[in-house]
Design an enzyme around this catalytic site. Structure first.
Site, PDB file in Angstrom:
ATOM      1  N   CYS A   7       0.846  -1.205   0.000  1.00 19.17           N
ATOM      2  CA  CYS A   7       0.000   0.000   0.000  1.00 19.17           C
ATOM      3  C   CYS A   7       0.883   1.259   0.000  1.00 19.17           C
ATOM      4  O   CYS A   7       1.473   1.594  -1.017  1.00 19.17           O
ATOM      5  CB  CYS A   7      -0.968  -0.035   1.172  1.00 19.17           C
ATOM      6  SG  CYS A   7      -2.342   1.138   1.005  1.00 19.17           S
ATOM      7  N   HIS A  57      -3.458  -5.196   0.194  1.00 16.52           N
ATOM      8  CA  HIS A  57      -2.978  -5.696   1.489  1.00 16.52           C
ATOM      9  C   HIS A  57      -2.996  -7.228   1.496  1.00 16.52           C
ATOM     10  O   HIS A  57      -3.951  -7.840   1.991  1.00 16.52           O
ATOM     11  CB  HIS A  57      -3.851  -5.160   2.622  1.00 16.52           C
ATOM     12  CG  HIS A  57      -3.653  -3.708   2.893  1.00 16.52           C
ATOM     13  ND1 HIS A  57      -2.745  -3.243   3.821  1.00 16.52           N
ATOM     14  CD2 HIS A  57      -4.235  -2.608   2.352  1.00 16.52           C
ATOM     15  CE1 HIS A  57      -2.783  -1.920   3.846  1.00 16.52           C
ATOM     16  NE2 HIS A  57      -3.675  -1.508   2.957  1.00 16.52           N
ATOM     17  N   GLU A  79      -1.524  -9.207   3.386  1.00 11.57           N
ATOM     18  CA  GLU A  79      -1.483  -9.761   4.749  1.00 11.57           C
ATOM     19  C   GLU A  79      -2.863 -10.168   5.256  1.00 11.57           C
ATOM     20  O   GLU A  79      -2.973 -10.986   6.183  1.00 11.57           O
ATOM     21  CB  GLU A  79      -0.841  -8.763   5.720  1.00 11.57           C
ATOM     22  CG  GLU A  79      -1.647  -7.521   6.036  1.00 11.57           C
ATOM     23  CD  GLU A  79      -1.390  -6.353   5.100  1.00 11.57           C
ATOM     24  OE1 GLU A  79      -1.613  -5.198   5.515  1.00 11.57           O
ATOM     25  OE2 GLU A  79      -0.973  -6.592   3.948  1.00 11.57           O
TER      26      GLU A  79
END
EC number: 6.3.4.2
Length: 537
Positions: free
Chosen positions: A380, A506, A508
Protein backbone atom coordinates in the site's frame (compact mmCIF):
# COMPACT_ATOMS: atom_id res chain seq x y z
CA UNK A 1 -33.59 -22.01 16.26
CA UNK A 2 -31.67 -23.92 13.55
CA UNK A 3 -28.21 -23.07 14.91
CA UNK A 4 -26.30 -23.22 18.20
CA UNK A 5 -24.82 -20.08 19.73
CA UNK A 6 -21.66 -19.76 21.84
CA UNK A 7 -21.20 -16.49 23.71
CA UNK A 8 -17.71 -15.53 24.88
CA UNK A 9 -17.35 -12.84 27.54
CA UNK A 10 -14.30 -11.63 29.45
CA UNK A 11 -13.67 -10.50 32.99
CA UNK A 12 -11.05 -9.23 35.48
CA UNK A 13 -8.82 -7.50 32.90
CA UNK A 14 -8.86 -6.61 29.22
CA UNK A 15 -6.53 -8.11 26.58
CA UNK A 16 -7.11 -11.65 27.86
CA UNK A 17 -7.03 -13.11 24.37
CA UNK A 18 -10.76 -13.60 23.79
CA UNK A 19 -10.26 -13.11 20.06
CA UNK A 20 -7.62 -15.84 19.91
CA UNK A 21 -9.81 -18.09 22.04
CA UNK A 22 -12.81 -17.57 19.77
CA UNK A 23 -10.66 -18.21 16.69
CA UNK A 24 -9.20 -21.37 18.24
CA UNK A 25 -12.66 -22.66 19.14
CA UNK A 26 -13.77 -22.04 15.56
CA UNK A 27 -10.87 -24.15 14.29
CA UNK A 28 -11.65 -27.00 16.71
CA UNK A 29 -15.34 -27.01 15.79
CA UNK A 30 -14.58 -26.89 12.07
CA UNK A 31 -12.28 -29.88 12.51
CA UNK A 32 -15.32 -31.67 13.94
CA UNK A 33 -17.08 -31.11 10.59
CA UNK A 34 -19.26 -28.27 11.88
CA UNK A 35 -19.96 -25.13 9.88
CA UNK A 36 -19.01 -22.12 11.98
CA UNK A 37 -19.84 -18.42 11.74
CA UNK A 38 -18.34 -15.68 13.90
CA UNK A 39 -19.50 -12.30 15.17
CA UNK A 40 -17.55 -9.66 17.11
CA UNK A 41 -19.59 -7.18 19.15
CA UNK A 42 -17.58 -4.10 20.17
CA UNK A 43 -18.94 -1.70 22.82
CA UNK A 44 -17.19 1.45 21.58
CA UNK A 45 -19.24 4.24 19.98
CA UNK A 46 -17.14 4.55 16.83
CA UNK A 47 -19.04 3.23 13.83
CA UNK A 48 -15.95 1.23 12.91
CA UNK A 49 -12.21 1.35 13.75
CA UNK A 50 -11.31 2.83 10.34
CA UNK A 51 -10.47 6.27 11.71
CA UNK A 52 -9.04 5.15 15.05
CA UNK A 53 -5.41 5.66 16.05
CA UNK A 54 -3.41 2.41 15.64
CA UNK A 55 -1.75 3.09 18.99
CA UNK A 56 -5.18 2.85 20.63
CA UNK A 57 -6.77 0.10 18.62
CA UNK A 58 -4.15 -1.74 16.60
CA UNK A 59 -4.54 -2.53 12.93
CA UNK A 60 -7.73 -2.22 10.92
CA UNK A 61 -8.65 -5.53 9.29
CA UNK A 62 -10.56 -5.32 5.99
CA UNK A 63 -13.02 -7.94 4.76
CA UNK A 64 -13.74 -8.92 1.15
CA UNK A 65 -16.86 -6.75 1.10
CA UNK A 66 -14.88 -3.71 2.22
CA UNK A 67 -15.76 -3.46 5.91
CA UNK A 68 -13.12 -1.98 8.23
CA UNK A 69 -13.09 -4.14 11.35
CA UNK A 70 -11.39 -5.02 14.60
CA UNK A 71 -8.08 -6.90 14.44
CA UNK A 72 -9.76 -9.90 16.12
CA UNK A 73 -11.37 -10.69 12.77
CA UNK A 74 -7.83 -11.17 11.49
CA UNK A 75 -7.40 -13.89 14.12
CA UNK A 76 -10.69 -15.46 13.02
CA UNK A 77 -9.43 -15.56 9.43
CA UNK A 78 -5.96 -16.93 10.22
CA UNK A 79 -7.22 -19.78 12.39
CA UNK A 80 -10.39 -20.86 10.61
CA UNK A 81 -12.19 -20.84 7.27
CA UNK A 82 -15.18 -18.76 8.41
CA UNK A 83 -16.70 -16.31 5.95
CA UNK A 84 -16.13 -12.79 7.29
CA UNK A 85 -18.24 -9.88 6.08
CA UNK A 86 -20.31 -6.93 7.26
CA UNK A 87 -22.40 -9.47 9.17
CA UNK A 88 -19.37 -10.49 11.25
CA UNK A 89 -18.96 -7.26 13.19
CA UNK A 90 -21.04 -4.66 14.99
CA UNK A 91 -20.19 -1.76 17.28
CA UNK A 92 -22.28 0.29 19.68
CA UNK A 93 -21.89 3.12 17.16
CA UNK A 94 -23.50 1.02 14.42
CA UNK A 95 -26.26 -0.23 16.71
CA UNK A 96 -27.19 3.25 17.92
CA UNK A 97 -27.02 4.62 14.36
CA UNK A 98 -29.46 1.96 13.17
CA UNK A 99 -31.89 2.68 16.00
CA UNK A 100 -31.72 6.46 15.52
CA UNK A 101 -32.26 6.06 11.77
CA UNK A 102 -35.38 4.00 12.42
CA UNK A 103 -36.63 6.54 14.94
CA UNK A 104 -36.25 9.32 12.35
CA UNK A 105 -38.12 7.19 9.82
CA UNK A 106 -41.01 6.75 12.24
CA UNK A 107 -40.57 3.00 12.59
CA UNK A 108 -41.21 3.11 16.34
CA UNK A 109 -44.54 4.93 15.89
CA UNK A 110 -43.87 7.63 18.47
CA UNK A 111 -42.58 5.33 21.22
CA UNK A 112 -39.96 6.57 23.65
CA UNK A 113 -36.75 5.04 22.28
CA UNK A 114 -34.68 3.45 25.05
CA UNK A 115 -31.70 1.16 25.56
CA UNK A 116 -34.19 -1.51 26.62
CA UNK A 117 -35.92 -2.68 24.49
CA UNK A 118 -34.78 -0.87 21.34
CA UNK A 119 -30.98 -1.14 21.56
CA UNK A 120 -31.08 -4.68 22.96
CA UNK A 121 -33.55 -5.76 20.27
CA UNK A 122 -31.21 -4.35 17.63
CA UNK A 123 -28.29 -6.33 19.07
CA UNK A 124 -30.37 -9.50 18.93
CA UNK A 125 -31.28 -8.63 15.34
CA UNK A 126 -27.56 -8.36 14.48
CA UNK A 127 -26.97 -11.85 15.89
CA UNK A 128 -29.86 -13.28 13.88
CA UNK A 129 -28.73 -11.50 10.69
CA UNK A 130 -25.26 -13.06 11.00
CA UNK A 131 -26.81 -16.51 11.42
CA UNK A 132 -29.22 -16.00 8.52
CA UNK A 133 -26.43 -14.87 6.20
CA UNK A 134 -24.05 -17.73 7.03
CA UNK A 135 -26.43 -20.60 7.89
CA UNK A 136 -23.97 -22.11 10.40
CA UNK A 137 -24.21 -25.10 12.70
CA UNK A 138 -22.56 -22.96 15.37
CA UNK A 139 -22.33 -19.18 15.72
CA UNK A 140 -19.55 -17.89 18.00
CA UNK A 141 -20.26 -14.41 19.39
CA UNK A 142 -17.39 -12.58 21.09
CA UNK A 143 -18.33 -9.59 23.23
CA UNK A 144 -15.57 -7.01 23.45
CA UNK A 145 -14.65 -5.25 26.67
CA UNK A 146 -14.85 -6.54 30.23
CA UNK A 147 -17.81 -7.52 32.37
CA UNK A 148 -18.41 -4.57 34.68
CA UNK A 149 -17.83 -1.93 32.01
CA UNK A 150 -20.81 0.37 31.49
CA UNK A 151 -20.37 0.15 27.71
CA UNK A 152 -20.90 -3.63 27.69
CA UNK A 153 -24.20 -3.65 29.61
CA UNK A 154 -26.59 -3.42 26.61
CA UNK A 155 -24.79 -6.32 24.90
CA UNK A 156 -24.88 -8.48 28.03
CA UNK A 157 -28.57 -7.71 28.55
CA UNK A 158 -29.28 -8.66 24.93
CA UNK A 159 -27.44 -11.95 25.45
CA UNK A 160 -29.42 -12.60 28.63
CA UNK A 161 -32.67 -12.12 26.72
CA UNK A 162 -31.45 -14.26 23.81
CA UNK A 163 -30.45 -17.08 26.19
CA UNK A 164 -33.84 -16.94 27.93
CA UNK A 165 -35.58 -17.48 24.62
CA UNK A 166 -33.18 -20.10 23.23
CA UNK A 167 -31.71 -21.69 26.37
CA UNK A 168 -31.20 -25.18 24.92
CA UNK A 169 -29.24 -23.82 21.96
CA UNK A 170 -26.93 -21.42 23.81
CA UNK A 171 -23.64 -21.89 25.61
CA UNK A 172 -21.86 -19.17 27.59
CA UNK A 173 -18.10 -19.12 28.23
CA UNK A 174 -16.66 -16.59 30.63
CA UNK A 175 -12.92 -16.00 30.29
CA UNK A 176 -11.05 -14.67 33.31
CA UNK A 177 -7.54 -14.07 34.56
CA UNK A 178 -6.17 -15.96 37.56
CA UNK A 179 -3.11 -14.04 38.78
CA UNK A 180 -0.09 -15.57 40.49
CA UNK A 181 1.24 -13.54 43.42
CA UNK A 182 4.95 -14.17 43.64
CA UNK A 183 5.26 -12.82 47.19
CA UNK A 184 2.54 -15.15 48.45
CA UNK A 185 3.61 -18.01 46.20
CA UNK A 186 0.05 -18.81 45.15
CA UNK A 187 -2.63 -18.06 42.60
CA UNK A 188 -5.64 -15.96 43.54
CA UNK A 189 -9.15 -16.96 42.51
CA UNK A 190 -10.98 -14.03 44.10
CA UNK A 191 -10.93 -11.82 40.94
CA UNK A 192 -12.53 -14.66 38.99
CA UNK A 193 -15.16 -15.16 41.68
CA UNK A 194 -16.06 -11.46 41.62
CA UNK A 195 -16.16 -11.37 37.82
CA UNK A 196 -18.53 -14.32 37.65
CA UNK A 197 -20.60 -12.75 40.42
CA UNK A 198 -20.94 -9.58 38.30
CA UNK A 199 -22.00 -11.65 35.30
CA UNK A 200 -24.55 -13.57 37.35
CA UNK A 201 -25.86 -10.26 38.69
CA UNK A 202 -26.70 -9.29 35.11
CA UNK A 203 -28.58 -12.57 34.75
CA UNK A 204 -26.05 -14.65 32.80
CA UNK A 205 -24.90 -17.88 34.41
CA UNK A 206 -21.80 -19.15 32.57
CA UNK A 207 -21.80 -22.74 31.34
CA UNK A 208 -18.00 -22.84 31.42
CA UNK A 209 -15.20 -20.76 32.89
CA UNK A 210 -11.96 -20.46 30.97
CA UNK A 211 -9.14 -19.34 33.23
CA UNK A 212 -6.04 -17.76 31.77
CA UNK A 213 -2.95 -18.01 33.96
CA UNK A 214 0.82 -17.78 33.83
CA UNK A 215 1.24 -21.33 35.16
CA UNK A 216 -1.06 -24.39 35.04
CA UNK A 217 -3.80 -24.41 37.67
CA UNK A 218 -3.94 -27.35 40.06
CA UNK A 219 -7.07 -29.46 40.41
CA UNK A 220 -7.56 -27.93 43.87
CA UNK A 221 -7.68 -24.43 42.40
CA UNK A 222 -10.09 -25.55 39.69
CA UNK A 223 -12.35 -27.12 42.31
CA UNK A 224 -12.30 -23.90 44.32
CA UNK A 225 -13.35 -21.90 41.26
CA UNK A 226 -16.03 -24.51 40.54
CA UNK A 227 -17.42 -24.29 44.08
CA UNK A 228 -17.54 -20.51 44.39
CA UNK A 229 -18.62 -19.81 40.81
CA UNK A 230 -21.36 -22.45 40.86
CA UNK A 231 -20.24 -24.49 37.84
CA UNK A 232 -19.29 -28.19 37.70
CA UNK A 233 -15.62 -29.19 38.09
CA UNK A 234 -15.67 -30.36 34.49
CA UNK A 235 -16.68 -26.87 33.32
CA UNK A 236 -13.53 -25.12 34.58
CA UNK A 237 -10.83 -24.97 31.90
CA UNK A 238 -7.33 -23.53 31.95
CA UNK A 239 -5.11 -21.95 29.30
CA UNK A 240 -1.61 -20.85 30.22
CA UNK A 241 0.51 -18.25 28.48
CA UNK A 242 1.82 -19.83 25.27
CA UNK A 243 5.53 -20.61 25.19
CA UNK A 244 6.35 -20.12 21.52
CA UNK A 245 3.42 -18.90 19.45
CA UNK A 246 -0.25 -17.94 19.58
CA UNK A 247 -0.85 -20.87 17.21
CA UNK A 248 -0.36 -23.24 20.15
CA UNK A 249 -3.71 -22.09 21.54
CA UNK A 250 -5.92 -24.59 19.60
CA UNK A 251 -3.75 -27.49 20.77
CA UNK A 252 -3.99 -26.26 24.36
CA UNK A 253 -7.78 -26.03 24.15
CA UNK A 254 -7.91 -29.43 22.48
CA UNK A 255 -5.99 -30.97 25.39
CA UNK A 256 -8.50 -29.38 27.76
CA UNK A 257 -11.27 -31.03 25.67
CA UNK A 258 -13.34 -27.85 25.79
CA UNK A 259 -14.81 -28.25 22.29
CA UNK A 260 -16.00 -31.76 23.14
CA UNK A 261 -17.57 -30.43 26.35
CA UNK A 262 -19.36 -27.69 24.39
CA UNK A 263 -20.67 -29.92 21.61
CA UNK A 264 -21.99 -32.51 24.08
CA UNK A 265 -23.80 -29.83 26.10
CA UNK A 266 -25.33 -28.45 22.89
CA UNK A 267 -26.34 -31.89 21.66
CA UNK A 268 -23.91 -31.83 18.73
CA UNK A 269 -22.41 -35.30 18.59
CA UNK A 270 -19.45 -35.11 16.24
CA UNK A 271 -16.11 -36.77 15.64
CA UNK A 272 -12.93 -35.84 17.52
CA UNK A 273 -11.12 -32.93 15.87
CA UNK A 274 -8.14 -33.78 13.64
CA UNK A 275 -5.28 -31.32 14.18
CA UNK A 276 -2.44 -33.39 12.71
CA UNK A 277 -1.44 -30.77 10.11
CA UNK A 278 -1.57 -28.03 12.75
CA UNK A 279 0.64 -30.08 15.09
CA UNK A 280 3.32 -30.48 12.41
CA UNK A 281 3.58 -26.72 11.97
CA UNK A 282 3.68 -26.10 15.73
CA UNK A 283 6.51 -28.62 16.07
CA UNK A 284 8.47 -26.60 13.52
CA UNK A 285 7.86 -23.47 15.57
CA UNK A 286 9.08 -25.16 18.74
CA UNK A 287 12.27 -26.61 17.30
CA UNK A 288 15.37 -24.92 15.85
CA UNK A 289 15.08 -24.43 12.08
CA UNK A 290 17.99 -24.85 9.63
CA UNK A 291 17.78 -21.34 8.18
CA UNK A 292 17.12 -17.88 9.56
CA UNK A 293 16.50 -14.45 8.05
CA UNK A 294 16.21 -11.01 9.56
CA UNK A 295 13.46 -8.77 8.18
CA UNK A 296 13.40 -5.04 8.85
CA UNK A 297 9.84 -3.75 9.18
CA UNK A 298 10.03 0.00 8.55
CA UNK A 299 7.06 1.99 9.83
CA UNK A 300 5.94 4.67 12.25
CA UNK A 301 3.83 2.61 14.66
CA UNK A 302 6.49 -0.01 15.33
CA UNK A 303 6.37 0.44 19.12
CA UNK A 304 2.90 -1.10 19.00
CA UNK A 305 3.04 -4.51 17.29
CA UNK A 306 -0.74 -4.77 16.99
CA UNK A 307 -0.64 -1.87 14.50
CA UNK A 308 0.92 -4.29 11.97
CA UNK A 309 -0.48 -7.54 13.41
CA UNK A 310 -1.39 -9.22 10.11
CA UNK A 311 1.97 -8.29 8.57
CA UNK A 312 3.91 -9.84 11.45
CA UNK A 313 1.81 -13.00 11.25
CA UNK A 314 2.09 -13.25 7.45
CA UNK A 315 5.89 -13.07 7.62
CA UNK A 316 5.84 -15.88 10.20
CA UNK A 317 3.52 -18.02 8.04
CA UNK A 318 5.77 -17.66 4.99
CA UNK A 319 9.00 -18.34 6.87
CA UNK A 320 7.56 -21.43 8.53
CA UNK A 321 6.42 -22.82 5.17
CA UNK A 322 10.05 -22.54 4.00
CA UNK A 323 11.38 -24.24 7.14
CA UNK A 324 13.00 -20.98 8.10
CA UNK A 325 13.16 -19.00 11.33
CA UNK A 326 12.59 -15.26 11.10
CA UNK A 327 13.68 -12.35 13.24
CA UNK A 328 11.42 -9.35 12.60
CA UNK A 329 13.16 -6.10 13.50
CA UNK A 330 10.72 -3.17 13.95
CA UNK A 331 12.43 0.00 12.66
CA UNK A 332 11.06 3.48 13.29
CA UNK A 333 11.42 5.45 10.05
CA UNK A 334 11.80 8.64 12.12
CA UNK A 335 14.82 7.27 13.97
CA UNK A 336 17.92 8.97 12.47
CA UNK A 337 19.95 5.76 12.90
CA UNK A 338 17.49 3.13 11.63
CA UNK A 339 19.33 2.67 8.30
CA UNK A 340 22.33 1.24 10.15
CA UNK A 341 20.13 -1.56 11.46
CA UNK A 342 18.42 -2.03 8.08
CA UNK A 343 21.79 -2.60 6.41
CA UNK A 344 22.17 -5.75 8.53
CA UNK A 345 18.78 -7.14 7.47
CA UNK A 346 18.08 -9.69 4.74
CA UNK A 347 14.89 -7.98 3.61
CA UNK A 348 12.87 -4.82 4.14
CA UNK A 349 9.10 -4.54 4.38
CA UNK A 350 7.33 -1.17 4.38
CA UNK A 351 3.66 -1.69 5.37
CA UNK A 352 0.60 0.46 4.79
CA UNK A 353 -0.05 3.73 6.57
CA UNK A 354 -1.13 7.33 6.21
CA UNK A 355 0.38 10.78 6.69
CA UNK A 356 3.69 12.52 6.24
CA UNK A 357 5.29 11.52 9.54
CA UNK A 358 8.12 9.10 8.80
CA UNK A 359 7.57 9.39 5.01
CA UNK A 360 11.05 10.57 4.06
CA UNK A 361 12.64 7.89 6.23
CA UNK A 362 10.75 5.21 4.33
CA UNK A 363 12.00 6.67 1.05
CA UNK A 364 15.61 6.43 2.24
CA UNK A 365 14.94 2.79 3.19
CA UNK A 366 13.69 2.04 -0.34
CA UNK A 367 16.75 3.80 -1.81
CA UNK A 368 19.10 1.70 0.32
CA UNK A 369 17.37 -1.53 -0.72
CA UNK A 370 17.42 -0.61 -4.42
CA UNK A 371 21.11 0.31 -4.38
CA UNK A 372 22.27 -2.62 -2.22
CA UNK A 373 20.07 -5.30 -3.79
CA UNK A 374 18.26 -5.97 -0.50
CA UNK A 375 14.84 -7.60 -1.08
CA UNK A 376 12.11 -4.98 -0.62
CA UNK A 377 8.37 -5.53 -0.21
CA UNK A 378 6.15 -2.43 -0.20
CA UNK A 379 2.52 -2.78 0.82
CA UNK A 380 0.00 0.00 0.00
CA UNK A 381 1.90 3.10 1.19
CA UNK A 382 5.06 0.99 0.87
CA UNK A 383 4.45 0.68 -2.88
CA UNK A 384 3.97 4.43 -3.14
CA UNK A 385 7.27 4.89 -1.29
CA UNK A 386 8.97 2.68 -3.89
CA UNK A 387 7.51 4.68 -6.79
CA UNK A 388 8.43 8.09 -5.34
CA UNK A 389 11.99 6.98 -4.52
CA UNK A 390 12.40 5.62 -8.05
CA UNK A 391 11.04 8.80 -9.62
CA UNK A 392 13.40 10.99 -7.60
CA UNK A 393 16.62 9.01 -7.83
CA UNK A 394 16.40 6.99 -11.06
CA UNK A 395 14.21 9.19 -13.25
CA UNK A 396 15.74 12.42 -11.83
CA UNK A 397 12.33 13.97 -11.22
CA UNK A 398 13.33 16.47 -8.56
CA UNK A 399 10.86 16.81 -5.67
CA UNK A 400 8.65 14.02 -7.03
CA UNK A 401 6.13 13.10 -4.37
CA UNK A 402 2.66 11.95 -3.46
CA UNK A 403 0.02 14.65 -3.32
CA UNK A 404 -0.91 13.26 0.09
CA UNK A 405 2.45 14.53 1.36
CA UNK A 406 2.89 17.60 -0.87
CA UNK A 407 -0.04 19.15 -2.72
CA UNK A 408 2.32 21.40 -4.68
CA UNK A 409 4.84 18.79 -5.86
CA UNK A 410 5.98 19.44 -9.46
CA UNK A 411 5.87 15.68 -10.15
CA UNK A 412 2.81 14.05 -8.52
CA UNK A 413 3.73 10.45 -9.34
CA UNK A 414 1.20 9.39 -6.69
CA UNK A 415 -2.16 11.18 -6.71
CA UNK A 416 -5.62 10.89 -5.23
CA UNK A 417 -7.98 8.55 -7.05
CA UNK A 418 -10.77 9.99 -9.18
CA UNK A 419 -13.79 10.81 -7.06
CA UNK A 420 -11.95 10.81 -3.73
CA UNK A 421 -11.25 14.56 -3.64
CA UNK A 422 -14.95 15.40 -3.56
CA UNK A 423 -15.57 13.28 -0.46
CA UNK A 424 -15.97 15.10 2.84
CA UNK A 425 -16.30 12.18 5.27
CA UNK A 426 -13.18 10.18 6.14
CA UNK A 427 -14.76 7.02 7.56
CA UNK A 428 -15.54 4.17 5.17
CA UNK A 429 -14.92 6.24 2.03
CA UNK A 430 -11.68 4.77 0.69
CA UNK A 431 -11.31 2.11 -1.98
CA UNK A 432 -12.14 -0.81 0.29
CA UNK A 433 -12.49 -4.56 -0.14
CA UNK A 434 -11.55 -7.16 -2.73
CA UNK A 435 -10.84 -6.21 -6.35
CA UNK A 436 -9.52 -8.31 -9.25
CA UNK A 437 -6.01 -7.88 -10.60
CA UNK A 438 -4.45 -9.20 -13.81
CA UNK A 439 -0.76 -10.15 -13.63
CA UNK A 440 1.80 -9.91 -16.42
CA UNK A 441 3.40 -13.28 -17.30
CA UNK A 442 7.12 -13.76 -16.80
CA UNK A 443 7.23 -11.59 -13.68
CA UNK A 444 8.18 -12.34 -10.08
CA UNK A 445 4.61 -11.90 -8.87
CA UNK A 446 3.24 -14.16 -11.62
CA UNK A 447 5.78 -16.79 -10.59
CA UNK A 448 4.72 -16.41 -6.94
CA UNK A 449 0.98 -16.73 -7.61
CA UNK A 450 1.22 -19.26 -10.43
CA UNK A 451 -1.78 -17.66 -12.17
CA UNK A 452 -2.73 -14.49 -14.01
CA UNK A 453 -6.00 -13.55 -12.29
CA UNK A 454 -6.09 -12.80 -8.56
CA UNK A 455 -8.34 -11.08 -6.00
CA UNK A 456 -6.85 -8.93 -3.24
CA UNK A 457 -8.17 -6.57 -0.57
CA UNK A 458 -7.61 -2.82 -0.68
CA UNK A 459 -7.70 0.17 1.67
CA UNK A 460 -6.43 3.36 0.04
CA UNK A 461 -7.27 6.73 -1.54
CA UNK A 462 -4.11 7.29 -3.58
CA UNK A 463 -2.73 5.54 -6.64
CA UNK A 464 0.09 5.72 -9.18
CA UNK A 465 -0.56 8.67 -11.50
CA UNK A 466 -1.47 7.47 -15.03
CA UNK A 467 0.51 10.36 -16.51
CA UNK A 468 3.80 8.88 -15.25
CA UNK A 469 3.27 5.19 -15.93
CA UNK A 470 5.06 5.15 -19.30
CA UNK A 471 8.02 7.09 -17.90
CA UNK A 472 8.29 4.65 -15.02
CA UNK A 473 8.29 1.71 -17.43
CA UNK A 474 10.88 3.37 -19.68
CA UNK A 475 13.22 3.65 -16.68
CA UNK A 476 12.82 0.05 -15.52
CA UNK A 477 9.93 0.16 -13.04
CA UNK A 478 7.37 -2.18 -14.56
CA UNK A 479 3.63 -2.16 -13.94
CA UNK A 480 3.05 -5.92 -13.60
CA UNK A 481 -0.45 -5.96 -12.10
CA UNK A 482 -3.51 -3.93 -13.09
CA UNK A 483 -7.15 -3.83 -12.10
CA UNK A 484 -9.00 -4.96 -15.27
CA UNK A 485 -12.02 -2.78 -14.46
CA UNK A 486 -10.31 0.61 -14.09
CA UNK A 487 -6.79 -0.07 -15.33
CA UNK A 488 -5.34 1.03 -11.98
CA UNK A 489 -1.74 0.16 -11.22
CA UNK A 490 -1.82 -2.53 -8.52
CA UNK A 491 1.70 -4.01 -8.59
CA UNK A 492 5.13 -2.70 -9.59
CA UNK A 493 8.46 -4.54 -9.97
CA UNK A 494 11.93 -3.11 -10.38
CA UNK A 495 14.10 -4.50 -13.19
CA UNK A 496 17.62 -5.74 -12.41
CA UNK A 497 16.90 -6.28 -8.74
CA UNK A 498 16.60 -9.61 -6.88
CA UNK A 499 13.16 -8.78 -5.44
CA UNK A 500 11.81 -5.25 -5.27
CA UNK A 501 8.03 -5.44 -5.39
CA UNK A 502 5.30 -3.00 -4.41
CA UNK A 503 1.61 -3.81 -4.17
CA UNK A 504 -1.25 -1.35 -3.70
CA UNK A 505 -3.36 -3.94 -1.88
CA UNK A 506 -2.98 -5.70 1.49
CA UNK A 507 -1.92 -9.33 0.98
CA UNK A 508 -1.48 -9.76 4.75
CA UNK A 509 -5.28 -9.96 5.11
CA UNK A 510 -5.37 -13.28 3.22
CA UNK A 511 -2.44 -15.17 4.75
CA UNK A 512 -2.97 -18.16 7.06
CA UNK A 513 -0.68 -20.50 8.98
CA UNK A 514 -1.81 -23.43 6.82
CA UNK A 515 -1.83 -21.43 3.55
CA UNK A 516 0.73 -18.59 3.63
CA UNK A 517 0.31 -15.80 1.09
CA UNK A 518 2.41 -16.41 -2.06
CA UNK A 519 3.88 -12.89 -2.10
CA UNK A 520 5.17 -13.23 1.46
CA UNK A 521 6.62 -16.63 0.53
CA UNK A 522 8.35 -15.07 -2.50
CA UNK A 523 9.70 -12.25 -0.33
CA UNK A 524 11.11 -14.61 2.32
CA UNK A 525 12.63 -16.83 -0.42
CA UNK A 526 14.41 -13.76 -1.79
CA UNK A 527 15.58 -12.83 1.72
CA UNK A 528 16.93 -16.36 2.24
CA UNK A 529 18.87 -16.19 -1.02
CA UNK A 530 20.22 -12.75 -0.11
CA UNK A 531 21.29 -14.06 3.30
CA UNK A 532 23.14 -17.03 1.78
CA UNK A 533 24.87 -14.89 -0.83
CA UNK A 534 25.83 -12.36 1.85
CA UNK A 535 27.39 -15.05 4.03
CA UNK A 536 29.61 -16.18 1.12
CA UNK A 537 30.99 -12.70 0.46
Amino acid sequence: MPFKCIFLTGGVVSSLGKGLTAASLALLLERQNLKVAMLKLDPYLNVDPGTMNPYEHGEVYVTNDGIETDLDLGHYHRFSSVNLSKYSTATSGQIYARVIKREREGVYLGSTVQVIPHITNEIIEVILECAKENQPDVLIVEIGGTVGDIESLPFLEAIRQFRCEHAANCFSIHMTYVPYLKAAGEVKTKPTQHSVQSLRGIGIIPDAILCRSETPLSNEVKKKISLFCNVPDSAVFNVVDVEHSIYEMPLMLSREKISTFITEKLGLFTKQEDLSDWKILIERLRNPLPNKVRIGLVGKYVQHKDAYKSVFESITHAALSLNCAVDILPLDSEDPHFLEALEECDGCLVPGGFGIRGWEGKITAAKLCRERGIPYFGICLGMQVLVVEYARNVMDLEKANSTEMDQDTPHPVICMMDGQAALVATGGTMRLGAYPCTLSPGTKVYEAYGQSEIMERHRHRYEVNFDYIQQLKDHGLNIVGRCPQQGLCEIVETENHPWMVGVQFHPEFLSKLITPHPLFVGFIQAALLYSKNKSHV
